[in-house]
Design an enzyme around this catalytic site. Structure first.
Site, PDB file in Angstrom:
ATOM      1  N   ARG A 118       1.633  22.627  -4.204  1.00 23.21           N
ATOM      2  CA  ARG A 118       2.205  24.220  -3.888  1.00 23.21           C
ATOM      3  C   ARG A 118       2.065  25.422  -5.321  1.00 23.21           C
ATOM      4  O   ARG A 118       2.763  26.768  -5.020  1.00 23.21           O
ATOM      5  CB  ARG A 118       3.663  23.457  -3.890  1.00 23.21           C
ATOM      6  N   HIS A 120      -2.657  -0.962  -3.847  1.00 20.02           N
ATOM      7  CA  HIS A 120      -3.291  -1.263  -5.118  1.00 20.02           C
ATOM      8  C   HIS A 120      -2.637  -2.856  -5.316  1.00 20.02           C
ATOM      9  O   HIS A 120      -3.499  -3.217  -6.675  1.00 20.02           O
ATOM     10  CB  HIS A 120      -1.980  -0.249  -6.027  1.00 20.02           C
ATOM     11  N   LYS A 143      13.995  -7.114  -6.975  1.00 22.59           N
ATOM     12  CA  LYS A 143      13.783  -5.937  -8.239  1.00 22.59           C
ATOM     13  C   LYS A 143      15.398  -6.417  -8.680  1.00 22.59           C
ATOM     14  O   LYS A 143      15.757  -7.357  -8.171  1.00 22.59           O
ATOM     15  CB  LYS A 143      14.292  -4.349  -7.593  1.00 22.59           C
ATOM     16  N   LYS A 150      -5.949  -5.820  -8.565  1.00 21.16           N
ATOM     17  CA  LYS A 150      -5.627  -5.636  -9.606  1.00 21.16           C
ATOM     18  C   LYS A 150      -6.479  -7.606  -9.309  1.00 21.16           C
ATOM     19  O   LYS A 150      -6.812  -7.922  -8.409  1.00 21.16           O
ATOM     20  CB  LYS A 150      -3.814  -6.827  -8.597  1.00 21.16           C
ATOM     21  N   LYS A 206       0.081   4.267  -0.177  1.00 19.84           N
ATOM     22  CA  LYS A 206       1.727   4.035   0.955  1.00 19.84           C
ATOM     23  C   LYS A 206       2.918   4.634   0.309  1.00 19.84           C
ATOM     24  O   LYS A 206       2.623   5.142  -0.349  1.00 19.84           O
ATOM     25  CB  LYS A 206       1.891   2.529   0.834  1.00 19.84           C
ATOM     26  N   HIS A 238       2.270  -4.869  -0.115  1.00 24.04           N
ATOM     27  CA  HIS A 238       2.011  -6.548  -1.046  1.00 24.04           C
ATOM     28  C   HIS A 238       1.358  -7.837  -0.836  1.00 24.04           C
ATOM     29  O   HIS A 238       0.311  -8.511  -1.103  1.00 24.04           O
ATOM     30  CB  HIS A 238       2.337  -6.337  -2.489  1.00 24.04           C
TER      31      HIS A 238
END
Ligand code: BG6
Length: 485
Positions: free
Chosen positions: A43, A172, A334, A176, A142, A234
């Site tokens: 932008r 992604h 996580k 791998k 994504k 994933h």
């Protein structure tokens, strides 16, 4: 082959953190086709040189082994260009078209590294500007939708402008190296195929564990949660690669047809099975790598009292002849004990043990990260004990294939591989819209059940392997997660 690669969201995190370093590595590996231009659009107003300086500065934040020298950056920067674009203004798309037409490269790859709510408007504008000719490809990063409905809405617009073969949906994880190894192991070798079925395999575990917390992405993450962020895409993509039938060719649609069949064979969830077979968790304060860390609710931009899940473990089955009754356990989270992503294929025990001591079943571990490689766990005799009926207790040994060591100079990162594939027009490692929608269809009953469940997620200490209920889920079948075996 000449190409133009355009990054919408050219100043965003994804572009400078992942995409530019991946392209630079491709250049270093001599994989980037000659005659390419890379155009970032965003932008604000900047000159090409200002943009190059911005990228140069950002390279300071990537892994030192992946930073360019001055000489290398000069070469890389000569490909970089910048254009200001307001994504709602048709004349700016017309300007982009003229920029691309002036050179008339063989291929133009338009990478939408923007917030997904902009995908429909960008695609519509691209179509109106005539930026959808057969030599143009669009890459969609994504998250592709928030649920089935929104994914279908995005796909409808994409389909109205581009042919399916022009749409490159990124996951992604498919880039791998471990996924290439898995394909090679299964379909390039005859050894495992006869064993790759319910008669020999007791269960399969997919673990995608992260040590990191949500960092500065609290607001995004809180609207997403681990199920949408990691499982819908994933983990399910890895599951399809493990469970699919051998495709008839190595072509994108042959592979994607087989993956879709797996997704359609997954046992559907209902309220009862969600309560029984799915565990959701949220981290509280704890210790990771010897350092104290805060709990999810104390992370920046996370609203008080959030019930967003940062951990999911679930049990499912692939309902077909090959896999009937074999549990597939998926787990991601996580702030877990380690950054450790792997697929463990647990084989059945020998049907009739003749050696003393407890027998251990064989297992194959496909390691995704931190290193990628394969480990085959077997039992062997050391040769030091007595033979005969009181023979020695067998010892576990493993055959290790460390691909990082074996092919050190040729290793290619996930984004590097996927970007090169998008430029070359190879769709094998990209997700087709029907696969993506089927994956949403499968997770929807879980989201729905959680919405109606007043209990919220179970808490787990940061630095642990998640709530104890995740261990109980597997123990119920007489099994254990890899770190508990
Ligand atoms: C992304 C998720 O898709 O994958 C992140 O949005 C997650 O939350 C990341 O951290 C993990 O990727 P990798 O390659 O580091 O395992």
């Amino acid at each position: 082959m000449s190409f133009d690669l355009v990054f919408f969201g050219g100043t965003g995190d994804l572009t400078w953190r992942k995409l530019m370093p991946a392209l630079f590595q491709a250049m270093r590996h001599n994989k980037l086709p000659e005659g390419g231009r890379i155009l970032a659009v965003a932008r604000d107003e900047r000159s090409d040189d200002e943009y190059r300086a911005f990228i140069r500065e950002r390279f300071a934040e990537v892994d030192p082994s992946k930073r360019p020298s001055d000489e290398e950056f000069k070469r890389f920067a000569s490909m970089l260009h910048y254009r200001r674009m307001d994504l709602s203004r048709p004349e700016h798309y017309a300007g982009l078209k003229s920029w691309l037409d002036e050179r008339g490269a063989d291929t133009a790859v338009l990478y939408l590294a923007t917030s997904p709510y902009l995908f429909p408007v960008i695609c519509e504008q691209l179509g109106m500007a005539g930026l959808n000719t057969p030599n143009i490809r669009v890459v969609l990063e994504k998250p592709l939708g928030h649920d089935l409905q929104s994914a279908q809405d995005i796909n409808r617009v994409v389909r109205s402008v581009f042919h399916e073969t022009q749409a490159f949906r990124i996951d992604h994880y498919l880039g791998k190296a471990a996924v290439q190894n898995l394909m090679a192991l299964r379909f390039g070798n005859a050894l495992f195929e006869p064993l790759w079925r319910r008669e020999s395999i007791a269960n399969i575990q997919i673990t995608l564990a992260e040590g990191l917390g949500v960092g500065t992405r609290g607001d995004y993450y809180n609207n997403t949660g681990a199920l949408r962020d990691m499982v819908q895409n994933h983990a399910l993509q890895l599951l399809t690669m493990i469970a699919m039938e051998p495709p008839s060719t190595n072509d994108a649609d042959a592979i994607r047809d087989e993956k879709l069949k797996v997704l359609k064979s997954l046992k559907p969830f209902n309220d009862e099975s969600v309560a029984r077979d799915v565990v959701r968790g949220q981290y509280k304060a704890g210790t990771v790598d010897g350092k104290p860390v805060v709990g999810y609710l104390d992370e920046v931009k996370v609203p008080a009292g959030s019930t967003c899940e940062t951990f999911v473990a679930l049990r499912t089955e692939v309902q077909n002849w090959r896999w009937a009754g074999v549990p597939f356990y998926l787990r991601t989270g996580k702030r877990l004990a380690a950054r450790d992503s792997q697929i463990v294929v647990n084989f059945r025990k020998v049907p009739h043990p003749i050696f003393p001591g407890t027998t251990r079943a064989n297992k194959l571990v496909i390691k995704l990260q931190p290193e990628d490689g394969l480990e085959l766990h077997l039992l062997a005799a050391k040769g030091s004990g007595p033979s005969g009926s009181m023979g020695e207790v067998l010892s576990p040994v493993s055959l290790d294939l460390d691909f990082d060591k074996a092919f050190a100079t040729e290793r290619v990162g996930a984004y590097e591989r996927l970007l090169m594939d998008a430029i070359a027009g190879r769709l094998n490692l990209f997700v087709r819209s029907d696969e993506q929608e089927q994956a949403w269809r499968w997770v929807e009953p879980v989201l729905e059940a959680w919405r109606n469940d007043p209990n919220g997620p179970r808490s787990y200490a940061a630095g642990s392997w998640g709530p104890p209920a995740a261990s109980a889920l597997v123990a119920r079948d007489g099994q254990a997660w890899a770190e508990e075996q």
